[in-house]
Write an enzyme that holds these catalytic residues in place. Structure first.
Site, PDB file in Angstrom:
ATOM      1  N   LYS A  97     -49.278 -21.993   9.916  1.00 39.83           N
ATOM      2  CA  LYS A  97     -49.529 -20.768  10.692  1.00 39.83           C
ATOM      3  C   LYS A  97     -50.400 -19.785   9.909  1.00 39.83           C
ATOM      4  O   LYS A  97     -51.349 -19.230  10.448  1.00 39.83           O
ATOM      5  CB  LYS A  97     -48.195 -20.075  11.061  1.00 39.83           C
ATOM      6  CG  LYS A  97     -47.190 -20.966  11.762  1.00 39.83           C
ATOM      7  CD  LYS A  97     -45.901 -20.236  12.071  1.00 39.83           C
ATOM      8  CE  LYS A  97     -45.142 -19.732  10.864  1.00 39.83           C
ATOM      9  NZ  LYS A  97     -44.586 -20.797   9.991  1.00 39.83           N
ATOM     10  N   ARG A 131     -39.108 -13.957  15.138  1.00 42.78           N
ATOM     11  CA  ARG A 131     -38.418 -15.096  14.554  1.00 42.78           C
ATOM     12  C   ARG A 131     -36.980 -15.199  15.045  1.00 42.78           C
ATOM     13  O   ARG A 131     -36.258 -16.105  14.633  1.00 42.78           O
ATOM     14  CB  ARG A 131     -38.374 -14.893  13.053  1.00 42.78           C
ATOM     15  CG  ARG A 131     -39.097 -15.955  12.265  1.00 42.78           C
ATOM     16  CD  ARG A 131     -39.166 -15.404  10.880  1.00 42.78           C
ATOM     17  NE  ARG A 131     -39.321 -16.385   9.885  1.00 42.78           N
ATOM     18  CZ  ARG A 131     -40.445 -16.529   9.196  1.00 42.78           C
ATOM     19  NH1 ARG A 131     -41.503 -15.816   9.466  1.00 42.78           N
ATOM     20  NH2 ARG A 131     -40.486 -17.399   8.231  1.00 42.78           N
ATOM     21  N   ARG A 170     -44.596 -20.111  -4.779  1.00 36.23           N
ATOM     22  CA  ARG A 170     -43.692 -19.111  -4.217  1.00 36.23           C
ATOM     23  C   ARG A 170     -42.244 -19.479  -4.553  1.00 36.23           C
ATOM     24  O   ARG A 170     -41.880 -20.654  -4.443  1.00 36.23           O
ATOM     25  CB  ARG A 170     -43.854 -19.070  -2.681  1.00 36.23           C
ATOM     26  CG  ARG A 170     -44.833 -18.013  -2.216  1.00 36.23           C
ATOM     27  CD  ARG A 170     -45.153 -18.075  -0.756  1.00 36.23           C
ATOM     28  NE  ARG A 170     -44.029 -18.151   0.160  1.00 36.23           N
ATOM     29  CZ  ARG A 170     -44.150 -18.142   1.486  1.00 36.23           C
ATOM     30  NH1 ARG A 170     -45.361 -18.043   2.037  1.00 36.23           N
ATOM     31  NH2 ARG A 170     -43.104 -18.221   2.269  1.00 36.23           N
ATOM     32  N   ARG A 200     -47.685 -26.295  -2.098  1.00 35.28           N
ATOM     33  CA  ARG A 200     -48.429 -25.034  -1.920  1.00 35.28           C
ATOM     34  C   ARG A 200     -48.530 -24.257  -3.232  1.00 35.28           C
ATOM     35  O   ARG A 200     -47.565 -24.144  -3.977  1.00 35.28           O
ATOM     36  CB  ARG A 200     -47.736 -24.150  -0.882  1.00 35.28           C
ATOM     37  CG  ARG A 200     -48.338 -22.740  -0.866  1.00 35.28           C
ATOM     38  CD  ARG A 200     -48.039 -21.952   0.343  1.00 35.28           C
ATOM     39  NE  ARG A 200     -46.626 -21.822   0.622  1.00 35.28           N
ATOM     40  CZ  ARG A 200     -46.160 -21.333   1.766  1.00 35.28           C
ATOM     41  NH1 ARG A 200     -46.982 -20.963   2.710  1.00 35.28           N
ATOM     42  NH2 ARG A 200     -44.872 -21.243   1.961  1.00 35.28           N
ATOM     43  N   ARG A 237     -34.675 -22.872   4.636  1.00 31.51           N
ATOM     44  CA  ARG A 237     -35.610 -22.209   5.566  1.00 31.51           C
ATOM     45  C   ARG A 237     -35.762 -23.030   6.847  1.00 31.51           C
ATOM     46  O   ARG A 237     -35.850 -22.493   7.945  1.00 31.51           O
ATOM     47  CB  ARG A 237     -36.971 -22.013   4.878  1.00 31.51           C
ATOM     48  CG  ARG A 237     -36.943 -20.868   3.879  1.00 31.51           C
ATOM     49  CD  ARG A 237     -38.105 -20.923   2.934  1.00 31.51           C
ATOM     50  NE  ARG A 237     -39.389 -20.736   3.589  1.00 31.51           N
ATOM     51  CZ  ARG A 237     -40.552 -21.065   3.028  1.00 31.51           C
ATOM     52  NH1 ARG A 237     -40.584 -21.588   1.816  1.00 31.51           N
ATOM     53  NH2 ARG A 237     -41.666 -20.855   3.670  1.00 31.51           N
TER      54      ARG A 237
HETATM   55  P1  AP5 Z   1     -49.200 -22.238   5.499  1.00 30.62           P
HETATM   56  O1  AP5 Z   1     -50.396 -22.001   6.334  1.00 30.62           O
HETATM   57  O2  AP5 Z   1     -48.891 -21.217   4.450  1.00 30.62           O
HETATM   58  O3  AP5 Z   1     -47.934 -22.496   6.429  1.00 30.62           O
HETATM   59  P2  AP5 Z   1     -47.031 -21.472   7.222  1.00 30.62           P
HETATM   60  O4  AP5 Z   1     -46.692 -22.080   8.529  1.00 30.62           O
HETATM   61  O5  AP5 Z   1     -47.673 -20.115   7.243  1.00 30.62           O
HETATM   62  O6  AP5 Z   1     -45.748 -21.507   6.287  1.00 30.62           O
HETATM   63  P3  AP5 Z   1     -44.978 -20.357   5.528  1.00 30.62           P
HETATM   64  O7  AP5 Z   1     -44.068 -21.053   4.562  1.00 30.62           O
HETATM   65  O8  AP5 Z   1     -45.887 -19.319   4.937  1.00 30.62           O
HETATM   66  O9  AP5 Z   1     -44.200 -19.749   6.703  1.00 30.62           O
HETATM   67  P4  AP5 Z   1     -42.844 -19.144   6.720  1.00 30.62           P
HETATM   68  O10 AP5 Z   1     -42.793 -18.808   8.143  1.00 30.62           O
HETATM   69  O11 AP5 Z   1     -41.686 -19.869   6.204  1.00 30.62           O
HETATM   70  O12 AP5 Z   1     -42.980 -17.988   5.624  1.00 30.62           O
HETATM   71  P5  AP5 Z   1     -43.275 -16.445   5.773  1.00 30.62           P
HETATM   72  O13 AP5 Z   1     -44.194 -16.085   4.703  1.00 30.62           O
HETATM   73  O14 AP5 Z   1     -43.616 -16.088   7.183  1.00 30.62           O
HETATM   74  O15 AP5 Z   1     -49.360 -23.664   4.823  1.00 30.62           O
HETATM   75  C1  AP5 Z   1     -48.404 -24.230   3.961  1.00 30.62           C
HETATM   76  C2  AP5 Z   1     -49.105 -25.161   2.953  1.00 30.62           C
HETATM   77  O16 AP5 Z   1     -49.727 -26.245   3.646  1.00 30.62           O
HETATM   78  C3  AP5 Z   1     -50.241 -24.498   2.159  1.00 30.62           C
HETATM   79  O17 AP5 Z   1     -50.259 -25.067   0.888  1.00 30.62           O
HETATM   80  C4  AP5 Z   1     -51.524 -24.874   2.919  1.00 30.62           C
HETATM   81  O18 AP5 Z   1     -52.624 -24.923   2.038  1.00 30.62           O
HETATM   82  C5  AP5 Z   1     -51.163 -26.244   3.477  1.00 30.62           C
HETATM   83  N1  AP5 Z   1     -51.712 -26.471   4.827  1.00 30.62           N
HETATM   84  C6  AP5 Z   1     -51.756 -25.558   5.834  1.00 30.62           C
HETATM   85  N2  AP5 Z   1     -52.259 -26.112   6.949  1.00 30.62           N
HETATM   86  C7  AP5 Z   1     -52.517 -27.408   6.633  1.00 30.62           C
HETATM   87  C8  AP5 Z   1     -53.035 -28.498   7.388  1.00 30.62           C
HETATM   88  N3  AP5 Z   1     -53.357 -28.349   8.683  1.00 30.62           N
HETATM   89  N4  AP5 Z   1     -53.167 -29.702   6.768  1.00 30.62           N
HETATM   90  C9  AP5 Z   1     -52.812 -29.844   5.468  1.00 30.62           C
HETATM   91  N5  AP5 Z   1     -52.328 -28.848   4.698  1.00 30.62           N
HETATM   92  C10 AP5 Z   1     -52.170 -27.647   5.282  1.00 30.62           C
HETATM   93  O19 AP5 Z   1     -41.828 -15.842   5.504  1.00 30.62           O
HETATM   94  C11 AP5 Z   1     -41.227 -15.862   4.218  1.00 30.62           C
HETATM   95  C12 AP5 Z   1     -39.871 -15.188   4.283  1.00 30.62           C
HETATM   96  O20 AP5 Z   1     -40.025 -13.801   4.678  1.00 30.62           O
HETATM   97  C13 AP5 Z   1     -38.878 -15.755   5.307  1.00 30.62           C
HETATM   98  O21 AP5 Z   1     -38.165 -16.874   4.806  1.00 30.62           O
HETATM   99  C14 AP5 Z   1     -37.979 -14.543   5.560  1.00 30.62           C
HETATM  100  O22 AP5 Z   1     -37.050 -14.348   4.508  1.00 30.62           O
HETATM  101  C15 AP5 Z   1     -38.967 -13.377   5.534  1.00 30.62           C
HETATM  102  N6  AP5 Z   1     -39.525 -13.096   6.872  1.00 30.62           N
HETATM  103  C16 AP5 Z   1     -40.824 -13.217   7.270  1.00 30.62           C
HETATM  104  N7  AP5 Z   1     -40.964 -12.885   8.558  1.00 30.62           N
HETATM  105  C17 AP5 Z   1     -39.725 -12.548   9.003  1.00 30.62           C
HETATM  106  C18 AP5 Z   1     -39.213 -12.139  10.261  1.00 30.62           C
HETATM  107  N8  AP5 Z   1     -40.017 -12.020  11.336  1.00 30.62           N
HETATM  108  N9  AP5 Z   1     -37.889 -11.895  10.366  1.00 30.62           N
HETATM  109  C19 AP5 Z   1     -37.071 -12.009   9.305  1.00 30.62           C
HETATM  110  N10 AP5 Z   1     -37.476 -12.398   8.074  1.00 30.62           N
HETATM  111  C20 AP5 Z   1     -38.796 -12.678   7.926  1.00 30.62           C
END
Ligand code: AP5
Length: 218
Positions: free
Chosen positions: A13, A88, A160, A127, A171
């Site tokens: 995402k 979420r 991270r 990552r 997660r």
């Molecule tokens: P990436 O693009 O970073 O994937 P992502 O879907 O964004 O995954 P995240 O882990 O960042 O999402 P998340 O939702 O768990 O974390 P967030 O930061 O929102 O890609 C991942 C890896 O794959 C990278 O290495 C990339 O290079 C590679 N890649 C990407 N696309 C690819 C492809 N097509 N092919 C091959 N490789 C690829 O949240 C973190 C924490 O914050 C949560 O756990 C929670 O504690 C808190 N939080 C955030 N938002 C909320 C909310 N709304 N409510 C409550 N708590 C929240």
């Protein structure tokens, strides 16, 4: 174009949001990025959020909803935005609906990145993120030119804390319990479009571009 990107951790995402934000010149609003920068700044919000994030739990709804409602009031969201990682929970989705209704606005599409656990785990364990500019790499899929160094700004790359295997598993569990119900929520509203999060970055971008043309959004 007003978009929500929905999908499990590691679905890509954040990566697609960056590409789409550049291409369509709309802001990328990532609650994860906002919370991580609060943690880095050592603010009260950051200290509170860190205790949840390190365990792979969700930060309480009231905290996150406030952040997004404020972000959506910014001038740069007038022509659209990409919400990445929000909503979420059903409570967050209901609050978003309410805020958008008050602003006589709405979401154009909710894009669900359907992704297998295997792919998500492989992506998150590989990552690496730039400490300075936040750009995301993957040791195998999107490697930096020089190991451990950001191509864009020369910053140091790090893993991270919530990308450690045990936290990743939690997660994914939290996602299935609290976030996956949103698939049904948005499907019932007719706003949901499914794409395969297992595709590589360029293939997925092409699929999305075609979808936006077909929906007359771009
Ligand atoms: P990436 O693009 O970073 O994937 P992502 O879907 O964004 O995954 P995240 O882990 O960042 O999402 P998340 O939702 O768990 O974390 P967030 O930061 O929102 O890609 C991942 C890896 O794959 C990278 O290495 C990339 O290079 C590679 N890649 C990407 N696309 C690819 C492809 N097509 N092919 C091959 N490789 C690829 O949240 C973190 C924490 O914050 C949560 O756990 C929670 O504690 C808190 N939080 C955030 N938002 C909320 C909310 N709304 N409510 C409550 N708590 C929240």
């Amino acid at each position: 174009m007003k978009l929500i990107l929905l999908g499990p951790p590691g679905a890509g995402k954040g990566t697609q949001s960056s590409v789409l934000s550049r291409q369509y010149k709309i802001p990328h609003i990532s609650t994860g990025d906002i919370l991580r920068s609060a943690v880095k700044s050592g603010s009260e919000l950051g200290t509170r959020a860190k205790s949840y994030m390190d365990k792979g739990e969700l930060v309480p709804d009231d905290v996150v909803i406030g952040i997004v409602v404020e972000a959506l009031k910014e001038d740069d969201t007038k022509n659209g935005y990409i919400l990445d990682g929000f909503p979420r929970t059903v409570k967050q989705a209901l609050s978003l609906d309410e805020a958008l209704m008050k602003a006589s606005s709405g979401i154009d599409l909710v894009i669900y990145f359907e992704t297998s656990d295997e792919v998500a785990i492989e992506r998150l364990s590989g990552r690496r993120v730039c400490k300075k500019c936040g750009f995301n790499y993957h040791l195998k899929n999107i490697p930096p030119k020089r190991p451990g160094v950001c191509d864009k700004c020369g910053g140091e790359l790090y893993q991270r804390p919530d990308d450690k295997e045990e936290t990743v598993r939690n997660r994914l569990k939290v996602y299935k319990e609290q976030t996956a119900p949103l698939i049904d929520y948005y499907e019932k509203k007719g706003a949901l479009r499914k794409v395969s999060g297992n595709l590589d970055v360029e293939e997925l971008f092409k699929v999305l571009s075609k979808m936006f043309s077909a929906e007359h959004l771009a």
